[in-house]
Design a protein around this motif. Sequence first.
Motif, short mmCIF file in Angstrom:
data_model
loop_
_atom_site.label_atom_id
_atom_site.label_comp_id
_atom_site.label_asym_id
_atom_site.label_seq_id
_atom_site.Cartn_x
_atom_site.Cartn_y
_atom_site.Cartn_z
N ALA A 45 3.71 -7.43 -9.13
CA ALA A 45 3.71 -8.81 -8.62
C ALA A 45 3.15 -8.84 -7.21
CB ALA A 45 5.13 -9.36 -8.62
N THR A 46 2.92 -10.07 -6.71
CA THR A 46 2.54 -10.29 -5.32
C THR A 46 3.75 -10.86 -4.59
OG1 THR A 46 0.24 -10.72 -5.91
CG2 THR A 46 0.99 -11.52 -3.77
N VAL A 47 4.11 -10.23 -3.48
CA VAL A 47 5.35 -10.55 -2.79
C VAL A 47 5.05 -10.92 -1.35
CG1 VAL A 47 7.63 -9.69 -2.14
CG2 VAL A 47 6.57 -8.90 -4.26
N GLU A 48 5.74 -11.98 -0.87
CA GLU A 48 5.67 -12.34 0.55
C GLU A 48 6.84 -11.71 1.27
OE1 GLU A 48 5.50 -16.51 1.19
OE2 GLU A 48 3.42 -16.70 0.51
N ILE A 49 6.53 -11.03 2.37
CA ILE A 49 7.56 -10.33 3.13
C ILE A 49 7.87 -11.14 4.38
CG2 ILE A 49 8.10 -8.20 4.38
CD1 ILE A 49 6.29 -6.73 2.45
N PRO A 50 9.15 -11.43 4.64
CA PRO A 50 9.53 -12.23 5.81
C PRO A 50 9.74 -11.37 7.05
CG PRO A 50 11.44 -11.89 4.43
CD PRO A 50 10.30 -11.22 3.72
N ALA A 51 9.74 -12.01 8.20
CA ALA A 51 9.99 -11.31 9.45
C ALA A 51 11.45 -10.87 9.50
CB ALA A 51 9.67 -12.22 10.64
#
Length: 218
Positions: A45-51
């Motif tokens: 999958a494509t994942v967004e990583i948060p700060a």
Amino acid sequence: MGTFEFKLPDIGEGVVEGEVVEWMVAVGDVVKEDDPILSVMTDKATVEIPAPCDGTVKSIVGEAGDILPVGVVCIVFDVEGDGNASAAEAEPAKNEKPAKKESPAPAATPAPAPAKPAPVEAAAPVARASGTKALASPAVRQRARAANVDLQLVAGSGPAGRISHADLDRHIAGGASGATSSRPMGGAPRVARTGTEDIKVIGLRRKIADGMMASYST
């Protein structure tokens, strides 16, 4: 002011690396905790990583298309407080005494070199009386026959004028040959062989040859 190093997290079971799709921040940007900073694509999958914290982006690692392994530091923040990365300064050692110099051990006196033995001079060749048979070992005689040399003309340096290999070598090197022709001593003249000679193959050799030909033709 401290430094916070953020490592690429494990974003899926069995995932060991991810491809950078997009950095959503740049160096100098101020971010809040949980703001999206990075988009990573894996096999699943494509994942967004948060700060992970509030702070200012100090540096980032990689660009779109780069592969980053899980656990590598991918972004560094300047944060309030101590952060999670601190450089420990090495304190100079105190009250260290300089190492005591040891006096060098006295050099060993080299043992005197053994005296070289005086070179032994080879005995001078002894002239042979006319009609006296030359004294030589069978090996020397065989070499003389092979070299077509008449031992009667070779001066020997051994006891009673015995001819040694060195005497024969000296005689051959001097260009003296006792032969008056190319014919070997006590033998018939040599005839140079030309062409080919047919030899009949019989017995076991013929069986072997037949087997080899049969194996080759099949």
